[in-house]
Design a protein around this motif. Structure first.
Motif, PDB file in Angstrom:
ATOM      1  N   UNK A 159      26.946  41.080  30.132  1.00 38.50           N
ATOM      2  CA  UNK A 159      26.959  39.896  30.969  1.00 38.50           C
ATOM      3  C   UNK A 159      27.293  40.235  32.409  1.00 38.50           C
ATOM      4  N   UNK A 160      27.155  39.252  33.256  1.00 37.92           N
ATOM      5  CA  UNK A 160      27.471  39.446  34.664  1.00 37.92           C
ATOM      6  C   UNK A 160      27.875  38.132  35.301  1.00 37.92           C
ATOM      7  N   UNK A 161      28.489  38.236  36.472  1.00 39.89           N
ATOM      8  CA  UNK A 161      28.915  37.054  37.212  1.00 39.89           C
ATOM      9  C   UNK A 161      28.819  37.348  38.698  1.00 39.89           C
ATOM     10  N   UNK A 162      28.121  36.466  39.407  1.00 36.78           N
ATOM     11  CA  UNK A 162      28.006  36.587  40.862  1.00 36.78           C
ATOM     12  C   UNK A 162      28.603  35.338  41.492  1.00 36.78           C
ATOM     13  N   UNK A 175      31.516  37.408  48.904  1.00 39.90           N
ATOM     14  CA  UNK A 175      30.596  37.666  47.800  1.00 39.90           C
ATOM     15  C   UNK A 175      31.241  38.640  46.828  1.00 39.90           C
ATOM     16  N   UNK A 176      31.078  38.370  45.542  1.00 42.24           N
ATOM     17  CA  UNK A 176      31.599  39.283  44.527  1.00 42.24           C
ATOM     18  C   UNK A 176      30.627  39.375  43.366  1.00 42.24           C
ATOM     19  N   UNK A 177      30.648  40.520  42.700  1.00 42.94           N
ATOM     20  CA  UNK A 177      29.776  40.766  41.551  1.00 42.94           C
ATOM     21  C   UNK A 177      30.576  41.471  40.472  1.00 42.94           C
ATOM     22  N   UNK A 190      33.073  46.313  35.559  1.00 46.07           N
ATOM     23  CA  UNK A 190      33.051  46.751  36.955  1.00 46.07           C
ATOM     24  C   UNK A 190      32.968  45.515  37.845  1.00 46.07           C
ATOM     25  N   UNK A 191      33.853  45.440  38.829  1.00 46.23           N
ATOM     26  CA  UNK A 191      33.921  44.280  39.729  1.00 46.23           C
ATOM     27  C   UNK A 191      34.080  44.768  41.158  1.00 46.23           C
ATOM     28  N   UNK A 192      33.365  44.137  42.076  1.00 48.69           N
ATOM     29  CA  UNK A 192      33.513  44.431  43.498  1.00 48.69           C
ATOM     30  C   UNK A 192      33.423  43.159  44.319  1.00 48.69           C
ATOM     31  N   UNK A 193      34.147  43.127  45.440  1.00 48.56           N
ATOM     32  CA  UNK A 193      34.179  41.930  46.286  1.00 48.56           C
ATOM     33  C   UNK A 193      34.284  42.336  47.744  1.00 48.56           C
TER      34      UNK A 193
END
Length: 649
Positions: A159-162, A175-177, A190-193
């Motif tokens: 799954x993913x979340x933007x 913005x984050x993913x 894995x998460x980045x913002x």
């Protein structure tokens, strides 16, 4: 401020939810916050449901509904947490179980964390359990970051979340993913913002010095789940803030000088943990080792060439086993830390200085149901510490800490709670930005100790919940470097101070099937070395807080996919030494949000917020310098319209 001022704000908030409140079935909506008197530790719990509902952008918003927890400064890089009036340097603070060592610069944050990463926060105010860790002089704060299980929908393997967000005040874009999944017995996340924005304005339209946004954060986790129930997990979290900030990042200016310089702060946390499998009633162990660091670079002042780089690091570990006994659990184990704080001078002020401390602690903590109506939490720990100063001076100390807390259900509706602790904390590292290579250490530095007490009560009737609590903390020999003769922080490495804080909190909540409304009030009084505390004398210890009233209400209409909510904070005038007229002004601020998930597109959520609806010009009570005519304190942002979209895939 007069109490009559409260009425219109309270009415405005309650209108959102109460129209449907009393028409609902009696089964209540479950709040994530654990109310005072609900268990033997009177913990404050902020869970994933709370954080999802409030979508906090900084630590102020994480704790905004807890009147006994205050966060100063409008800039995340200089925000500090105060629990029952005590600064977080005197609490055991952990992130994913790893004890933090962030005492680096009194003008910067102590624990800088991106709330987007969090799934839960637990605060043990005052009386903390022995297994919370060493140095819990006035309690403990435990931050926990998100796991795959918090994000991945049931039945899916990937799954993913933007998330994208815009804030009108300062033109801040974020913005984050996040990507996450499972493969066999492995989990990964894995998460980045990235957030970027300009200078924000206060309620009167004035610019808030150094308030631009320049944030990056990340989180990575991988875990393996064994056939026997064991779990091995490695997690890495990082936050970096790099922007122009006020010369001293926790206030806008001194003697009318409003200027900026570069601040670059980077905090990292690496945690490896293993939970054993094949557990039994007497065999349920876990092991953790961790490393964290905070690096802070401050650029030269205007017209100068000197710059400074400070760093704090901590290598920590913990091994423990939970035993099932006839009427509860007993957790016993060992933990350790190895802390280092150093400073490098650059330019014309080239130097290096360092302090370090190591500690080994043995602990045991029991959580017991004595009878059907009596619950008890009690434990102890013994710590052995070695400390080394800038000039190589060494101290060895050891001490005992103990705690006891309990609940008694007087009736099915009434619970009374009480607790006490005596804590030994060793010698704390000094702030690295105040290190002096010429320091001469005394023959001994008295280790810090504290005593904490509370008495609480909780009354539940129908969908109502009422609570009250009295609390008191006394800390002796806290290492502050404050010279009592001059009142300045240049007294040398052996200077200590005493803190006394006391207060009370009362609150009420009404829950219904699809929402809640709650109100809470806290009044806190603090003294340093027996006299009134201001935010200068109170460095590392406390700040004048006075009384604080908070409201919150929210309701969800499932068939519409709509949630509406609002909150308000009302802080009353409080006396403070040095303040104009002997008082710090109060303020009232109200926020509201609407969140919509289309029934035909349930993987999309759109949220609209109005922060500071009435465009109040104010300074958060826990912010530094409001008592001094020479200091320009940091204002909070004025009205802001925020739009946030979350896409799950």
């Amino acid at each position: 401020m007069d109490m009559r001022t409260v009425t219109p704000y309270a009415s405005a908030i309650f209108i959102i939810g109460t129209g449907s409140a009393f028409a609902q079935a009696p089964e209540p909506f479950v709040l994530g916050t654990i109310y005072i008197g609900s268990d033997a530790t009177t913990s404050i719990g902020i869970d994933n449901e709370d954080l999802t509902r409030t979508t906090p952008k900084d630590l102020q918003e994480v704790f905004k509904s807890e009147p006994s927890v205050s966060v100063g400064s409008s800039l995340p890089i200089s925000q500090k947490i105060y629990v029952n009036g005590v600064e977080e340097n005197n609490l055991n603070v952990t992130i994913d179980g790893a004890r933090q060592n962030n005492r680096i610069f009194h003008h910067s944050a102590t624990t800088y964390i991106d709330p987007e990463l969090l799934k839960a926060v637990r605060v043990d105010p005052g009386v903390a359990p022995a297994d919370a860790g060493p140095g819990a002089m006035a309690g403990a704060i435990a931050f926990e970051t998100k796991d795959v299980g918090d994000l991945l929908e049931e039945g899916r393997t990937f799954g993913g979340r933007f998330i994208t967000e815009y804030q009108s005040n300062g033109d801040v874009f974020t913005n984050s993913l996040a990507l996450f999944g499972v493969s066999g017995r492995f989990e990964y996340l894995a998460f980045g913002k990235y957030a970027d924005g300009g200078v924000r304005e206060d309620g009167s339209g004035g610019e808030i010095t150094g308030s631009g946004t320049g944030l990056t954060s990340g989180l990575a986790k991988v875990a393996f789940n064994a056939d026997n129930g064991g779990r091995l997990e490695l997690g890495y979290e990082i936050v970096r803030d790099d922007a122009q900030r006020p010369l001293r990042a926790d206030f806008a200016g001194l003697r009318g000088v409003l200027d900026t310089r570069t601040y670059t702060l980077e905090r990292q946390n690496l945690v490896l943990s293993y939970r054993f499998g094949n557990t039994t009633e007497i065999w349920n162990p876990s092991v953790q080792i961790a490393y964290n660091s905070t690096d802070l670079y401050t650029g030269p002042m205007p017209g100068a060439t000197d710059a400074y780089s400070g760093k704090t690091t901590s290598f920590t570990g913990k091994i423990q086993n939970e035993f099932q006994v006839a009427n509860g659990t007993v957790n016993a184990g060992l933990d350790f830390y190895s802390d280092v704080a150093d400073i490098n001078g650059e330019g014309t002020a080239v130097f290096f200085a360092e302090e370090q401390a190591t500690n080994i602690g043995l602990f045991v903590q029991a959580e017991l149901d004595i009878t059907e109506r009596i619950r008890l939490s009690t434990g102890a720990r013994y710590d052995f510490q070695e400390f080394e100063g800038v000039d190589g001076t060494r101290y060895e100390n050891d001490g005992l800490s103990a705690n006891i807390a309990g609940d008694f259900d007087v009736t099915d509706a009434i619970t009374v709670s009480a607790g006490a602790s005596r804590v030994w904390g060793g010698i704390a590292l000094a702030e690295s930005f105040l290190f002096d290579t010429a320091w001469t250490y005394p023959a001994s530095i008295e280790p810090v100790t504290s005593e904490n007490y509370y008495l609480g009560a909780n009354y539940r009737v129908g969908n109502w919940d009422f609570n009250a609590k009295l609390f008191k903390t006394d800390i002796d020999n806290a290492r502050t470097l404050l010279d009592p003769a001059t009142g300045l922080f240049n007294g040398g490495p052996g200077q200590v101070s005493d803190l006394d804080t006391e207060g009370y909190e009362i609150g009420a909540a009404y829950t219904w099937t699809t929402g809640f409304a709650r109100i809470a009030y806290a009044d806190i009084d603090t003294k340093v070395n027996g006299g009134p505390a201001d935010s200068y004398i109170g460095r590392y210890l406390t700040t004048p807080l006075g009384d604080n009233l908070v409201f919150e209400v929210a309701n969800t209409w499932d068939r519409l996919g709509l949630t509406l909510g609002a909150d308000a904070q009302i802080v009353f005038d409080t006396s403070a030494a040095g303040a104009p007229g002997g008082e710090i002004d109060g303020f009232e601020v109200v926020n509201a949000f609407a969140e919509y998930t289309p029934r035909r597109m349930e993987n999309l959520t759109v949220r609209a917020e109005i922060d500071n609806i009435f465009d109040e010009t104010y300074t958060e009570r826990a912010t530094y310098g409001q008592e001094f005519a020479t200091v320009t304190p940091l204002r909070e942002p004025g009205r802001s319209f925020n739009l946030r979209a979350t896409l799950r895939f």
